[in-house]
Design a protein around this motif. Structure first.
Motif, mmCIF file in Angstrom:
data_model
loop_
_atom_site.group_PDB
_atom_site.id
_atom_site.type_symbol
_atom_site.label_atom_id
_atom_site.label_comp_id
_atom_site.label_asym_id
_atom_site.label_seq_id
_atom_site.Cartn_x
_atom_site.Cartn_y
_atom_site.Cartn_z
ATOM 1 N N GLY A 1 2.017 9.731 -10.403
ATOM 2 C CA GLY A 1 0.833 10.201 -10.722
ATOM 3 C C GLY A 1 -0.101 9.170 -11.070
ATOM 4 O O GLY A 1 -1.127 9.620 -11.761
ATOM 5 N N VAL A 2 -0.168 7.900 -10.545
ATOM 6 C CA VAL A 2 -0.956 6.802 -10.881
ATOM 7 C C VAL A 2 -1.612 6.317 -9.725
ATOM 8 O O VAL A 2 -0.683 5.983 -8.706
ATOM 9 C CB VAL A 2 -0.233 5.756 -11.680
ATOM 10 N N THR A 3 -3.053 6.348 -9.740
ATOM 11 C CA THR A 3 -3.414 5.652 -8.525
ATOM 12 C C THR A 3 -4.720 4.929 -8.877
ATOM 13 O O THR A 3 -4.961 4.354 -10.242
ATOM 14 C CB THR A 3 -4.072 6.837 -7.602
ATOM 15 N N SER B 1 -6.909 1.541 -9.591
ATOM 16 C CA SER B 1 -6.668 -0.260 -10.151
ATOM 17 C C SER B 1 -5.508 -0.018 -11.055
ATOM 18 O O SER B 1 -4.925 -1.261 -10.946
ATOM 19 C CB SER B 1 -7.903 -0.435 -10.867
ATOM 20 N N ASP B 2 -5.149 1.076 -11.611
ATOM 21 C CA ASP B 2 -3.857 0.942 -12.437
ATOM 22 C C ASP B 2 -2.605 0.709 -11.547
ATOM 23 O O ASP B 2 -1.919 -0.148 -11.928
ATOM 24 C CB ASP B 2 -3.694 2.381 -13.231
ATOM 25 N N ALA B 3 -2.667 1.564 -10.549
ATOM 26 C CA ALA B 3 -1.348 1.206 -9.363
ATOM 27 C C ALA B 3 -1.498 -0.227 -8.781
ATOM 28 O O ALA B 3 -0.499 -0.702 -8.504
ATOM 29 C CB ALA B 3 -1.521 2.220 -8.272
ATOM 30 N N ASP B 4 -2.883 -0.699 -8.291
ATOM 31 C CA ASP B 4 -2.945 -2.142 -7.843
ATOM 32 C C ASP B 4 -2.350 -2.996 -8.856
ATOM 33 O O ASP B 4 -1.621 -3.898 -8.361
ATOM 34 C CB ASP B 4 -4.510 -2.130 -7.579
ATOM 35 N N ALA B 5 -2.889 -2.760 -10.214
ATOM 36 C CA ALA B 5 -2.469 -3.762 -11.120
ATOM 37 C C ALA B 5 -0.963 -3.966 -11.238
ATOM 38 O O ALA B 5 -0.310 -4.897 -11.554
ATOM 39 C CB ALA B 5 -3.165 -3.575 -12.380
ATOM 40 N N ALA B 6 -0.289 -2.698 -11.337
ATOM 41 C CA ALA B 6 1.185 -2.722 -11.655
ATOM 42 C C ALA B 6 1.781 -3.217 -10.472
ATOM 43 O O ALA B 6 2.732 -4.123 -10.624
ATOM 44 C CB ALA B 6 1.546 -1.278 -11.769
ATOM 45 N N VAL B 7 1.324 -2.903 -9.262
ATOM 46 C CA VAL B 7 2.108 -3.676 -7.971
ATOM 47 C C VAL B 7 1.986 -4.895 -7.845
ATOM 48 O O VAL B 7 2.993 -5.666 -7.758
ATOM 49 C CB VAL B 7 1.740 -2.817 -6.899
ATOM 50 N N ASP B 8 0.840 -5.556 -8.366
ATOM 51 C CA ASP B 8 0.510 -6.875 -8.160
ATOM 52 C C ASP B 8 1.403 -7.457 -9.411
ATOM 53 O O ASP B 8 1.708 -8.890 -8.843
ATOM 54 C CB ASP B 8 -1.037 -7.071 -8.512
ATOM 55 N N ALA B 9 1.486 -7.073 -10.487
ATOM 56 C CA ALA B 9 2.071 -7.857 -11.576
ATOM 57 C C ALA B 9 3.594 -7.861 -11.243
ATOM 58 O O ALA B 9 4.009 -8.787 -11.401
ATOM 59 C CB ALA B 9 1.816 -6.877 -12.734
ATOM 60 N N ASP C 1 0.811 -1.397 -0.065
ATOM 61 C CA ASP C 1 -0.046 -0.048 -0.034
ATOM 62 C C ASP C 1 0.801 1.277 -0.027
ATOM 63 O O ASP C 1 0.540 2.323 -0.805
ATOM 64 C CB ASP C 1 -0.877 0.039 1.142
ATOM 65 N N ARG C 2 1.751 1.501 0.779
ATOM 66 C CA ARG C 2 2.956 2.606 0.861
ATOM 67 C C ARG C 2 3.462 2.544 -0.482
ATOM 68 O O ARG C 2 3.693 3.573 -1.136
ATOM 69 C CB ARG C 2 4.055 2.108 1.832
ATOM 70 N N VAL C 3 4.016 1.551 -1.351
ATOM 71 C CA VAL C 3 4.433 1.561 -2.596
ATOM 72 C C VAL C 3 3.489 2.229 -3.606
ATOM 73 O O VAL C 3 3.757 3.216 -4.602
ATOM 74 C CB VAL C 3 5.023 0.298 -3.282
ATOM 75 N N LYS C 4 2.324 1.626 -3.513
ATOM 76 C CA LYS C 4 0.920 2.231 -4.272
ATOM 77 C C LYS C 4 0.956 3.984 -4.240
ATOM 78 O O LYS C 4 0.525 4.472 -4.896
ATOM 79 C CB LYS C 4 -0.287 1.699 -4.033
ATOM 80 N N GLU C 5 0.724 4.131 -2.714
ATOM 81 C CA GLU C 5 0.587 5.577 -2.472
ATOM 82 C C GLU C 5 1.838 6.485 -2.752
ATOM 83 O O GLU C 5 1.652 7.397 -3.322
ATOM 84 C CB GLU C 5 0.379 5.694 -0.825
#
Length: 102
Positions: free
Chosen positions: A60-62, A64-72, A48-52
């Protein structure tokens, strides 16, 4: 000092050295501490910290796009027990198409 570019090249053979250097400069002193130089993909608070902080504030990305990138990236690096923060951030930025904006 760790060879960050060599680590990134394990996942991206055509890694952009300038982008890697910008990430190293951005992370600065955090890379001196072994714990903060690594990303724990099993710790949701860490992800979550990486996403934020990285995806949201720097790239500048928040959402579902950020979620998908971090998960991938977490899945891509799953076999690596010690996930370098520089490599993780580089791969997230690449996944989001943001290497040029670093």
């Amino acid at each position: 000092m760790t060879d960050y570019l060599a680590d990134v090249k394990k996942y991206d053979s055509a890694a952009d050295e300038a982008a890697v250097n910008k990430i190293v400069k951005h992370l600065g002193i955090a890379l001196r501490n072994k714990d903060s130089a690594l990303v724990s993909a099993s710790d949701q608070t860490e992800l979550d910290r990486v996403k934020e902080k990285w995806c949201g504030k720097k790239l500048g990305v928040t959402g579902s796009d950020a979620d998908a990138a971090v998960d991938a990236v977490a899945k891509t690096m799953a076999g690596d027990r010690s996930k370098s923060r520089v490599t993780f951030y580089y791969l997230v930025a690449k996944h989001l198409g943001k290497l040029a904006t670093l």
